[in-house]
Every structure is written in C-alpha cells, then in structure tokens.
Design an enzyme around this catalytic site. Structure first.
Site, PDB file in Angstrom:
ATOM      1  N   LEU A 183       1.106   3.491  -2.290  1.00 37.92           N
ATOM      2  CA  LEU A 183       0.421   4.657  -2.855  1.00 37.92           C
ATOM      3  C   LEU A 183      -0.366   5.398  -1.771  1.00 37.92           C
ATOM      4  CD1 LEU A 183      -0.187   6.291  -5.396  1.00 37.92           C
ATOM      5  CD2 LEU A 183      -2.145   4.815  -5.829  1.00 37.92           C
ATOM      6  N   LYS A 184      -1.008   4.645  -0.918  1.00 37.98           N
ATOM      7  CA  LYS A 184      -1.776   5.248   0.189  1.00 37.98           C
ATOM      8  C   LYS A 184      -0.864   6.125   1.052  1.00 37.98           C
ATOM      9  CE  LYS A 184      -4.088   3.747   4.444  1.00 37.98           C
ATOM     10  NZ  LYS A 184      -5.442   4.286   4.184  1.00 37.98           N
ATOM     11  N   ARG A 232       0.820  -1.222   0.000  1.00 32.99           N
ATOM     12  CA  ARG A 232       0.000   0.000   0.000  1.00 32.99           C
ATOM     13  C   ARG A 232       0.848   1.264   0.000  1.00 32.99           C
ATOM     14  NH1 ARG A 232      -4.074  -0.108   4.588  1.00 32.99           N
ATOM     15  NH2 ARG A 232      -2.454  -1.297   5.626  1.00 32.99           N
ATOM     16  N   HIS A 268     -17.513  11.132   3.452  1.00 32.84           N
ATOM     17  CA  HIS A 268     -16.440  10.701   2.549  1.00 32.84           C
ATOM     18  C   HIS A 268     -15.474  11.830   2.227  1.00 32.84           C
ATOM     19  CE1 HIS A 268     -19.648   7.702   1.901  1.00 32.84           C
ATOM     20  NE2 HIS A 268     -18.632   6.886   1.967  1.00 32.84           N
ATOM     21  N   ILE A 299     -24.008   6.312  12.248  1.00 31.72           N
ATOM     22  CA  ILE A 299     -24.119   5.028  11.550  1.00 31.72           C
ATOM     23  C   ILE A 299     -23.387   3.920  12.305  1.00 31.72           C
ATOM     24  CG2 ILE A 299     -23.759   3.899   9.305  1.00 31.72           C
ATOM     25  CD1 ILE A 299     -25.858   6.190   9.399  1.00 31.72           C
ATOM     26  N   CYS A 317     -22.649   7.834   6.495  1.00 29.29           N
ATOM     27  CA  CYS A 317     -21.971   6.547   6.684  1.00 29.29           C
ATOM     28  C   CYS A 317     -21.194   6.618   8.002  1.00 29.29           C
ATOM     29  CB  CYS A 317     -21.037   6.314   5.492  1.00 29.29           C
ATOM     30  SG  CYS A 317     -20.482   4.614   5.348  1.00 29.29           S
ATOM     31  N   GLU A 329     -24.588  -3.429  -4.498  1.00 32.61           N
ATOM     32  CA  GLU A 329     -23.362  -3.750  -5.219  1.00 32.61           C
ATOM     33  C   GLU A 329     -23.371  -5.147  -5.824  1.00 32.61           C
ATOM     34  OE1 GLU A 329     -20.175  -2.960  -2.561  1.00 32.61           O
ATOM     35  OE2 GLU A 329     -19.284  -4.896  -2.984  1.00 32.61           O
TER      36      GLU A 329
HETATM   37  N1  GLN Z   1     -21.607   0.556  10.995  1.00 33.53           N
HETATM   38  C1  GLN Z   1     -20.598   0.770  10.030  1.00 33.53           C
HETATM   39  C2  GLN Z   1     -19.758   1.975  10.391  1.00 33.53           C
HETATM   40  O1  GLN Z   1     -20.265   2.900  10.896  1.00 33.53           O
HETATM   41  C3  GLN Z   1     -21.191   0.982   8.673  1.00 33.53           C
HETATM   42  C4  GLN Z   1     -20.153   1.295   7.654  1.00 33.53           C
HETATM   43  C5  GLN Z   1     -20.611   1.194   6.227  1.00 33.53           C
HETATM   44  O2  GLN Z   1     -21.755   1.309   5.927  1.00 33.53           O
HETATM   45  N2  GLN Z   1     -19.708   1.002   5.312  1.00 33.53           N
HETATM   46  O3  GLN Z   1     -18.586   2.026  10.163  1.00 33.53           O
HETATM   47 ZN    ZN Z   2     -22.241   3.495   4.738  1.00 39.39          ZN
END
Ligand code: GLN
Ligand code: ZN
Length: 761
Positions: free
Chosen positions: A21-22, A19, A696, A433, A733, A607
C-alpha cells in the site's frame, strides 16, 4: 437472521505483507501512476487479503472484516459522513479520493488554507488518526462512501465480508468542535449511520461492525457517563430507523483497548445485536458480571496488539468463566483489538531463533489461535520453548542497588546558570529535533553495509560525509544548536535495539504508524544492558566540525518500550529501569567526550498513558522515574533536552514537568501554538520549544506565517510573565521523512523569522 461467525478478528493489517500500500500510494502521490491504475492495484490488494484470510480459516460469511483504509479509519468515517474541515469545504461536494488525501496531507498551493487536518494518537497505541473537525458549516450526509463500494467489490469477488466503520460515539468523542458541540450532531449522525446500514443491507451485508473504543477509555474530553448518554440516544435512533428494514441489518459494537469495568452491563443496554469486550484488559471478575442477555457476545480473548503467543492456561481459565455464564449459542471468540497493531506473519522471520519464534504470534498466528479457541480447527503448533538467557544476574544486581539520589539533579536555577555560562546562547535559540532527511543515498549506504557489500571503513566515511553535509547546511542556515542528522539510524528505537543486549530485530515486522508510514518495532525479550558506547563516535565527529554546540541524541526508556514489543513476564517499570541504566552509561560517555547538550527523546510518553484513570499514577511514577534514572547522572553544566511528539498534553503535563529536563521540545504547529498559553498557565518551569514548523506535511511554511506563530508564543510568554530565555525555536519533530526540497527552505524561513522576531525584542 444471519448467524454471527463463530470466530473472527476485529481488523487485519491493511498495509500489505510487503508494504504494497505504501508503494502504491507514494507512487500515486508523486504522479508516477494514474488514478485508474492506483485504484485497480489497491483493489487487488484488498481481494488478495480476503483470499488469504479465507485460506487461513476465516471461511464463514461475515467472519472477514472489511477493514481496509487508504489512509486512516477515522478519516474514512469523516469523509463518509461529509465531516470536512471548514477550510476544505469547497471540496465537500462530491469528495473524491484525491480530496480525501488532501485533507490528510494538506495542499501547499493553498497556503494557510491548505493546512492538513490534525493528527493524533489512537488511544494508547502508536497508530495516528486524523482528527475530525466539526463547525457550524458541517452538514452531515453520506458523501465519500467507500464502504458500500468495497463491500460490493468483495462480494463480486466471492467474499461476504463484514464492513467495519468507526462508530458514531467514537467519531464524536475524538473530534474537535468549533462553535458547536457533539450534541448538535446526534440526530443527523444517527440518520446518516442508519442510512448507511440500509444501503449496506440492501447490498447483502447482514453484519456491520461499529468500533466504539471511546466508550471505555477514560482519557477523553467526555466522561464515560456522557459518552453512554450520547450512545443511548444515537443507537436508539439508529435502531428505530433501521427497524422496518426488511433486510435485517445487524449491528456489532466493539470496545477494544480498555476493560469495560463497572460499565460492562451498561453496554448491554444498547439496542444492537452483537457486543464485543476486550477481555485481555480485564480480570475474570468482570467476565462473571457480563450478561449480554440475548445478544451475541464476542469475547476479545486473543491479544490483538502484542506479539506474544497466547498463554494457554490463562486464556482457558477466562474461557471457562465465560462459558459458565454465557450459553454457547451466544458466545463467540475474537481478538481484543484489530490486528492492525501487529505484523502480518512469523513466516517471513527467517532470522529469529526457533526458540524465540515458538513464543511469538503475529497476525496470522493469532488468527489460528482464535480459530483454535473457538473450536473451529485444532491448534497444531509446536510447543513453546523456554527463553534461555532472558535473565542476566549483573543487570538485576545493578538495579537492586540503585539509590534515591540516582534520580536527582541540582535545582533548576543552579543548572540554568551553570549552563548559561557554558553555552551562552542568544535569545530564542534555534535548533532541530535531530534527524535530517533520509535521502535514498543514505538508505542505500546503510543497506549495502548491512549486506556486507561495503566495508566498515567505507561505511564510516560515507556516514561522516553525510554528517559533514548536515553540519555545513546548518551553519549556512544559521541554526544555533546543531545535530548530526541521524543518518546512521534506520529508526530511533531499532538503532538502540541493535546496540543493546536483550532485543531481537525482525525482518519484515512492519506496523502502520500513520498514512503510508510504518514502523518496525523490535522485540524486547530479555534483560537489557550495553556492551559499549555506540553513539559517541558519530556525535564527537559532528562536534569536531563546528564551534556551535552539537546535541548528543538518544531515545528515552519509555519510548524504547512503547515502540518495541515488550516482554510480558515482568512489570514494565522494571524493564524501563534496565533500559535507563544502559542509557545512563551512554550519556556518561557522551559527557566525558565533551558533549554539552544531550537530548533524550520521549515522544511516546503520552502514548503509553493508561486509558483508565486509576492506572495512570502508577504509570507516571515508573515512566518519569526511568527517564530521571537515565539522565540524572550528569553534572549541572550539561543541558538535558527531551522531545515529545504531541500537543494534547493536559493530562500528562505534571509528568512532563516531572521529567526535570532543562529543555523540552513539543509538537504545536498543527494546533497553531495553542499549547503555549497552556504552558504559561501551568507556569512551566524550564526551557520549552513549541514546534512551529509542521514536518508531518510536505508543505513549506512561509517566513511570515512562522513569524506570526513565534510572535504569538512570545506574546503568551510576556503576558504570563514567563522568562523569555526559556523559549526555543524548532520544528515539530525530526525531518527524517521529509525531502531536502521541503525541509531546507522551511528551516531557512524558520531561522529568518526568528532573526526578525529577535530584532523586535
Ligand atoms: N530525534 C528524533 C528525530 O529527529 C525524534 C523523532 C521523534 O520524535 N519521533 O528523528
Ligand atoms: Zn517528534
């Protein structure tokens, strides 16, 4: 005319064996390294990769794909052809690498005008690309041309590589259009692609690869017929423009991820010199009908996206059919897709059993398979060993005895009333989330425990301290429904793989997910079951620290499958139900321990959706069933949540409703909550949390911006006569990849925005 190489691959991982590049990118983004150094180091990475591929046997001219990308191959093509989002038009004149990163990652200092471009899944994979945006301002021209530059740099180092670019049809098919249509750009795009070809050829490239996976994917906004109509126009024009070029540029069009089916023949009419088909997705019937009539036919026979060693008999059978129909002069062998979806090499896997390893192939081993199949060199691997312990009698017996009622819960209304009595939440409940930032101290603690540098008791108390910090922070911010923060989880799937039987975990099996981010899929090789409860102690500890409800957090069966490398000896639906039963046991234990809300994340539901319409129903049936099997054992008072990670869900909305969860959180911020209106149209029956904070990007959204998004959702709800008690407020997320400096102020703004909106209602 330069001969097309006998054996090739469509692309190779660009993240580096370790990794690299990261690390290089993240150091550069943080200002820890200078541009000159960064460019030099990434060049070094590319040259080392070419050298490695040549050592592996890709030694013919143009057999090595020039498939590096600093962030994403679609963004590369957009920037190359000056397709820059409207809000970044001021950067368009003379785009630089920094501008390129800005489009991908956003620019906090510009507020609304600095929003990053939208990101979404690349076909049915777990790779994400940056969505191109076409507007009336878009003026196609060659701009940020890394392709020619990287070709020359390779040539100077002694490698004649094959440039790889996302093809024009796919670029149009994956883009967003505002006040313009794809048809407005056909001429200009063809001219620009032809100009690029001319430029590459002048510099010595004889084969150039255009990736056109869109052509056979049926899940796009354009139908296959429309796509071919566009393809015919584009490629004919490119052909005319390049015709007089004395350097004889030759175009190789690839179609990974989907079977050509009845359109196989249509592809052969494109005026290009070499064609690729993904034959791993097709049965032999299609092979019999393929006649490339005097074009090179590159047969994608080696699966580029799974990690299983090739099945010699099945592949040989396909090869025999092809050899019967295609003269040897025209036939070549390759992978079905780029190898960007698999880890680099098995050599790094010192902890997998020899038995399992003998059944696997990562990128480098797949290259050996391609070479062996094309007859370039012999295959000299030890034979496959039988995987003992793959079948567990108790697991198959339990599965054979499940009943229809195991998939059913009480009606939505009954559940809603019962849950309201228990939870009594205010209007627009706020939550997150699941994960909170995984700071370096968390990662250090986890890894010291793994290396046995600290005891289990030390580890537990360190993690409990983190959980307490997380709960205290949420109390302070004023969130309504709490999470424990997931500090103990390295990855939302690997954590389950480590705690369930039937999985193996790799040491270095990283695969790029987006930009500098990678994931390490586990290997689901045997029957799955659970030895004992493992999330319960953490969740109940968190629950003991607060009066507010704490969510039990689990990863759903479909996502566990999607983000693992899954056994291919039985239908996925069977494997998914095994995982579901293991989860059902954990859910029952959480409920017994007094947890009132349990979230089962299914971010990957969309996906895995097959690209072919005819295969979709069967997929939706088994995926929805496995989620229901996992979650339907609870009483009506227990609130089941789920989380999905994307905003394009039209095709899958019936499946989302079919999951029968009480509350669903979903990505929405980058597309400015466009989804709420669609949910209202569909009369979405249960709770929904459209993500208003885009995690993100490092950007901190302001309170007013979040309030505006929330008001928009409220308005859509009211206009559609929807029950406002069904609207939740949350980020897009998990916060895992963010820093506290970014997430805390963002959450504060989110809660403050919610309080203000609540007061207006
Ligand atoms: N519960 C996970 C988090 O909060 C959900 C992550 C995801 O949807 N990729 O990290
Ligand atoms: Zn998510």
């Amino acid at each position: 005319m330069a001969k097309f190489p006998s054996a090739t691959i469509l692309g190779y991982p660009r993240i580096g064996h370790n990794r690299e590049l990261k690390r290089l990118e993240e150091a550069y983004w943080l200002g820890k390294t200078q541009k000159k150094e960064f460019l030099q180091d990434t060049k070094e990475l590319r040259i080392q990769t070419y050298k490695h591929l040549r050592d592996l046997g890709l030694s013919e001219d143009f057999s090595i794909p020039q498939s590096f990308s600093y962030y994403d191959q679609v963004l590369d093509a957009s920037c190359l052809f000056n397709i820059v989002p409207k809000r970044f038009q001021h950067l368009a004149a003379g785009l630089t690498i920094d501008d390129y990163f800005t489009i991908a990652r956003g620019d906090t200092s510009l507020g609304e005008n600095g929003l990053p471009a939208e990101m979404t899944k690349w076909f049915d994979t777990n790779y994400h690309y940056i969505v191109p945006e076409f507007t009336p301002e878009t003026k196609i021209a060659i701009n940020f041309n890394q392709v020619t530059q990287q070709f020359l740099e390779a040539k100077e180092a002694g490698f004649l590589v094959r440039p790889v670019i996302v093809g024009p049809v796919t670029l149009l098919a994956l883009a967003k259009f505002e006040n313009v249509t794809p048809y407005d750009f056909i001429d200009d795009l063809a001219t620009a692609y032809a100009e690029l070809l001319g430029d590459l050829c002048k510099n010595g490239a004889r084969w150039v690869q255009f990736d056109e996976p869109a052509l056979f994917a049926e899940t796009l906004h354009l139908s296959t017929d429309e796509l071919f109509e566009i393809a015919d126009k584009l490629y004919r024009k490119i052909y005319t423009l390049k015709h007089d070029n004395p350097d004889k540029p030759q175009v190789f069009v690839t179609t990974p991820y989907a079977c050509a089916g009845k359109y196989a023949e249509r592809l052969t009419h494109l005026p290009v010199e070499a064609l690729h088909y993904d034959f791993t997705e097709c049965g032999t019937k299609v092979l019999e009908n393929v006649d490339a009539s005097h074009k090179v036919l590159v047969a994608g026979l080696i699966n580029g996206r799974n990690i299983w060693r090739m099945n010699d008999d099945a592949i040989q059978e396909k090869l025999n059919v092809l050899q019967k129909h295609i003269p040897p002069y025209w036939l070549r062998i390759s992978t079905s897709t780029s190898l960007q979806h698999v880890p680099h090499t098995l050599d790094a896997e010192t902890e997998l059993t020899d038995e399992l390893k003998s059944n696997l192939s990562f990128a480098d081993e797949k290259i050996a398979e391609v070479l062996a199949l094309s007859g370039v060199v012999g295959q000299n691997r030890a034979p496959k060993q039988e995987l003992k312990g793959r079948k567990v009698t108790e697991v198959s017996e339990r599965l054979a005895n499940i009943k229809d009622t195991d998939f059913e819960r009480e009606s939505v209304t009954e559940r809603k009333n019962a849950q309201h009595k228990v939870l009594n939440l205010s209007l627009l409940p706020t939550t997150t989330i699941g994960s909170f930032p995984q700071t370096s101290d968390i990662r250090v603690t986890r890894s010291s425990y793994k290396k046995q540098e600290i005891t289990e008791a030390e580890y537990t108390s360190a993690m409990q301290a983190k959980i307490k910090e997380c709960i205290d922070l949420q109390e302070e911010i004023g969130l309504d429904v709490m999470v424990h923060g997931e500090a103990e989880r390295n990855d939302m799937v690997q954590y389950f793989a480590e705690n369930f039987e039937g999985f193996a975990v790799t040491k270095n099996g990283w695969v790029q997910s987006y930009g500098s981010r990678s994931t390490k899929p586990s290997i689901l090789w045997g029957d799955v079951w659970r030895k004992k409860a493992f999330t319960v102690p953490w969740i109940t500890y968190a629950d003991s620290l607060t009066e507010k409800p704490v969510k039990g957090m689990l990863t759903g069966p479909v996502t566990i499958l999607a983000w693992s490398f899954v056994r291919d000896d039985q239908p996925k639906g069977v494997t998914a139900n095994q995982v579901a039963l293991a989860l059902r046991d954990e859910i029952a234990d959480l409920e017994t321990a007094g947890i009132k809300i349990i979230q089962i994340d299914e971010p990957a539901l969309r996906e895995l959706l097959p690209l072919k319409l005819k295969d979709q129903k069967a997929y939706i049936d088994w995926s929805v069933a496995s989620f229901r099997l996992a979650t339907s054992g609870v009483k009506k008072e227990t609130q089941i949540h789920t989380h999905l990670c994307y905003s394009e869900f039209e095709v899958i909305l019936p499946a989302i409703i079919g999951l029968n969860a009480d509350v669903t959180s979903i990505e929405a911020a980058r597309s400015k909550m466009e989804i709420v209106a669609q949910l209202v149209d569909a009369k979405y029956p249960t709770g929904i949390g459209p993500g208003i904070y885009d995690i993100h990007s490092p950007r901190i959204p302001s309170k007013d911006e979040l309030k505006a998004l929330l008001l928009k959702a409220v308005k859509d709800f009211k206009d559609g006569n929807m029950d406002l008690t069904n609207l939740w407020v949350n980020p897009d997320c998990g916060l895992k990849t963010r820093r506290n400096e970014e997430s805390t102020p963002s959450l504060v703004n989110m809660v403050q925005a919610t309080l203000e909106v609540r007061n207006m209602l």
